[in-house]
Design an enzyme around this catalytic site. Sequence first.
Site, PDB file in Angstrom:
ATOM      1  N   LEU A  99       0.882  -1.162   0.000  1.00  9.91           N
ATOM      2  CA  LEU A  99       0.000   0.000   0.000  1.00  9.91           C
ATOM      3  C   LEU A  99       0.918   1.210   0.000  1.00  9.91           C
ATOM      4  CD1 LEU A  99      -2.787  -0.801   2.656  1.00  9.91           C
ATOM      5  CD2 LEU A  99      -3.124  -0.541   0.196  1.00  9.91           C
ATOM      6  N   ASP A 100       0.675   2.172  -0.891  1.00  6.73           N
ATOM      7  CA  ASP A 100       1.560   3.328  -0.922  1.00  6.73           C
ATOM      8  C   ASP A 100       1.327   4.220   0.298  1.00  6.73           C
ATOM      9  OD1 ASP A 100      -0.590   5.101  -1.487  1.00  6.73           O
ATOM     10  OD2 ASP A 100      -0.382   4.733  -3.628  1.00  6.73           O
ATOM     11  N   LYS A 101       2.198   5.207   0.466  1.00  6.65           N
ATOM     12  CA  LYS A 101       2.171   6.044   1.659  1.00  6.65           C
ATOM     13  C   LYS A 101       0.809   6.693   1.887  1.00  6.65           C
ATOM     14  CE  LYS A 101       4.181  10.233   3.627  1.00  6.65           C
ATOM     15  NZ  LYS A 101       5.025  11.418   3.381  1.00  6.65           N
ATOM     16  N   SER A 103      -2.101   5.659   0.949  1.00  4.17           N
ATOM     17  CA  SER A 103      -3.211   4.708   1.064  1.00  4.17           C
ATOM     18  C   SER A 103      -3.258   4.118   2.472  1.00  4.17           C
ATOM     19  CB  SER A 103      -3.066   3.600   0.027  1.00  4.17           C
ATOM     20  OG  SER A 103      -3.069   4.133  -1.284  1.00  4.17           O
TER      21      SER A 103
END
Length: 232
Positions: A99-101, A103
């Site tokens: 999960l990106d930062k 998200s």
Amino acid sequence: MARVLSKRGICSRSQGEKLAREGRVRVDGKIVRDPEFPIAGHERIDIDGASAATAASIYIAMNKPRGVVVTAADERGRDTVYSLLEGAGLPWLSPVGRLDKASEGLLLLSNDTVWAAGITEPATHVPKTYHVQVEGQPDETTVAAMQEGVVDAGETLRATAVSLLRQGERNAWLEVTLDEGRNRHIRRLLAALGFDVRRLLRTAIGDLVLGELAKGQWRHLTDAEVAALRRR
């Protein structure tokens, strides 16, 4: 050797490489500084004098907060998901997918690399479900276009399923399901259709749902939950 340490759930592969170069790893009593040293499987491996036998398999679900990065160490000093596990006495765990930062939501971590691969490999098509807040007023045409797919940077991006959850005057919430995950998949897909994402929350992986798990908290998966994801 570094790969074997990772597969045993002792540490990440990069950490194994560092340990070897520092002379902290012994194979059958001899210091081995080459991270690529071949291991047949029967050798005794020790780190700092302690046996590096296979760790017990651990499976956890975390509610990742927004602004936290999914990495063991960040060169920019940002908070990582591992800070949420400090003091728990867990062995080394790797994220199962990303999960990106920006998200948030359901993130799995485990030291069982075979189980993790069964969830993340594209061929298995384990669905991931997200609730996405967008600026603007998406309609049924938008929903259809997301499922039909768009081409961005040479990649075809599409969603398996999309539904409109609720709509306000300036923004709306969509439920989006993917059976594969490309880099910033949902954000790029919606941007190509003219919508900016304000929030992105993963709510389910397969049949496993985030449920009432509080933001920043984690829990062990039950045997039934682990088995259900393994069967996919």
